[in-house]
Write a protein that holds these residues in place. Structure first.
Motif, PDB file in Angstrom:
ATOM      1  N   PRO A 132       0.808  -1.225   0.000  1.00 54.54           N
ATOM      2  CA  PRO A 132       0.000   0.000   0.000  1.00 54.54           C
ATOM      3  C   PRO A 132       0.843   1.277   0.000  1.00 54.54           C
ATOM      4  CG  PRO A 132      -0.758  -1.516   1.706  1.00 54.54           C
ATOM      5  CD  PRO A 132       0.517  -2.062   1.158  1.00 54.54           C
ATOM      6  N   LEU A 133       1.998   1.250   0.647  1.00 55.56           N
ATOM      7  CA  LEU A 133       2.884   2.414   0.634  1.00 55.56           C
ATOM      8  C   LEU A 133       3.414   2.672  -0.776  1.00 55.56           C
ATOM      9  CD1 LEU A 133       4.950   1.895   3.908  1.00 55.56           C
ATOM     10  CD2 LEU A 133       3.415   3.807   3.405  1.00 55.56           C
ATOM     11  N   GLN A 134       3.737   1.594  -1.477  1.00 53.73           N
ATOM     12  CA  GLN A 134       4.205   1.734  -2.861  1.00 53.73           C
ATOM     13  C   GLN A 134       3.120   2.367  -3.724  1.00 53.73           C
ATOM     14  OE1 GLN A 134       6.969   1.264  -4.550  1.00 53.73           O
ATOM     15  NE2 GLN A 134       8.271   0.121  -3.164  1.00 53.73           N
ATOM     16  N   ARG A 135       1.893   1.867  -3.570  1.00 50.14           N
ATOM     17  CA  ARG A 135       0.786   2.397  -4.376  1.00 50.14           C
ATOM     18  C   ARG A 135       0.483   3.856  -4.011  1.00 50.14           C
ATOM     19  NH1 ARG A 135      -1.302  -2.738  -3.289  1.00 50.14           N
ATOM     20  NH2 ARG A 135      -2.601  -1.936  -1.602  1.00 50.14           N
ATOM     21  N   ALA A 136       0.436   4.154  -2.728  1.00 51.46           N
ATOM     22  CA  ALA A 136       0.012   5.483  -2.277  1.00 51.46           C
ATOM     23  C   ALA A 136       1.103   6.543  -2.397  1.00 51.46           C
ATOM     24  CB  ALA A 136      -0.470   5.412  -0.828  1.00 51.46           C
ATOM     25  N   ALA A 137       2.349   6.171  -2.105  1.00 50.72           N
ATOM     26  CA  ALA A 137       3.403   7.189  -2.019  1.00 50.72           C
ATOM     27  C   ALA A 137       4.653   6.850  -2.830  1.00 50.72           C
ATOM     28  CB  ALA A 137       3.785   7.402  -0.554  1.00 50.72           C
ATOM     29  N   GLY A 138       4.703   5.663  -3.414  1.00 49.10           N
ATOM     30  CA  GLY A 138       5.877   5.288  -4.197  1.00 49.10           C
ATOM     31  C   GLY A 138       7.117   5.057  -3.358  1.00 49.10           C
ATOM     32  N   ILE A 139       6.913   4.648  -2.097  1.00 52.56           N
ATOM     33  CA  ILE A 139       8.058   4.408  -1.219  1.00 52.56           C
ATOM     34  C   ILE A 139       7.985   2.998  -0.635  1.00 52.56           C
ATOM     35  CG2 ILE A 139       8.423   6.824  -0.620  1.00 52.56           C
ATOM     36  CD1 ILE A 139       6.940   6.370   1.997  1.00 52.56           C
ATOM     37  N   THR A 140       9.157   2.503  -0.248  1.00 58.68           N
ATOM     38  CA  THR A 140       9.236   1.191   0.381  1.00 58.68           C
ATOM     39  C   THR A 140       8.924   1.319   1.867  1.00 58.68           C
ATOM     40  OG1 THR A 140      11.560   1.379   0.995  1.00 58.68           O
ATOM     41  CG2 THR A 140      11.076   0.514  -1.230  1.00 58.68           C
ATOM     42  N   LEU A 141       8.680   0.190   2.509  1.00 59.88           N
ATOM     43  CA  LEU A 141       8.453   0.191   3.949  1.00 59.88           C
ATOM     44  C   LEU A 141       9.692   0.716   4.679  1.00 59.88           C
ATOM     45  CD1 LEU A 141       6.633  -0.494   6.374  1.00 59.88           C
ATOM     46  CD2 LEU A 141       7.537  -2.835   6.265  1.00 59.88           C
TER      47      LEU A 141
END
Length: 158
Positions: free
Chosen positions: A32-41
């Motif tokens: 979800p972080l990748q989809r929402a913000a383009g960042i890894t955990l």
């Protein structure tokens, strides 16, 4: 030579649960972080820890510990975050042997924007399926295993 004390079925089930959490949960939290913000955990955890630090700055060695990564892995991630304008590095004015990571205003905006999605995922995947008692037990287990960021095993104050 002593015989290996193999895991009994109850121990094997406990171990399988722990290793499944360790290996599978991070990917489920990252998607979800990748989809929402383009960042890894790991990038989110790095930005998040910086956002919570006094003056949004912390020594790289301390940040590596909090983000649960090696200093070399963190350096690579911070380099990427620097290129995006979200983090800056500078010598520690108190002790030039150390490097500080500093969260920029742009980095703060990223973490603030990504935080609601991360919290939704944490609730959905981790907290909501558990009872209050389960959550308390999980916290006690983590404390006993000394695997939380606050459970430093060394005496390094950085």
């Amino acid at each position: 030579m002593t015989a290996t004390p193999w895991l009994d079925p109850e121990e094997k089930e406990a171990w399988t649960g722990v290793i499944s959490i360790a290996l599978l949960l991070p990917g489920r939290l990252e998607a979800p972080l990748q989809r929402a913000a383009g960042i890894t955990l790991f990038e989110y955890m790095t930005l998040s820890h910086l956002s919570e630090a006094p003056d949004r700055r912390i020594r790289m060695s301390g940040l590596a510990f909090l983000a649960n990564g090696s200093l070399s892995r963190l350096s690579n991630v911070v380099k990427r975050l620097e290129r995006r304008g979200w983090v800056q590095r500078s010598p520690d004015p108190d002790d030039g042997r150390y490097t500080l990571a500093v969260l920029t205003d742009a980095g703060q905006e990223v973490v603030v924007a990504a935080a609601p999605e991360h919290v939704r995922s944490v609730r959905e995947l981790v907290l909501d399926p558990l009872t209050r008692s389960d959550r308390q037990a999980l916290a006690r287990i983590a404390a006993k295993l000394r695997i939380r960021p606050g459970d430093r095993r060394d005496d390094d104050p950085h």
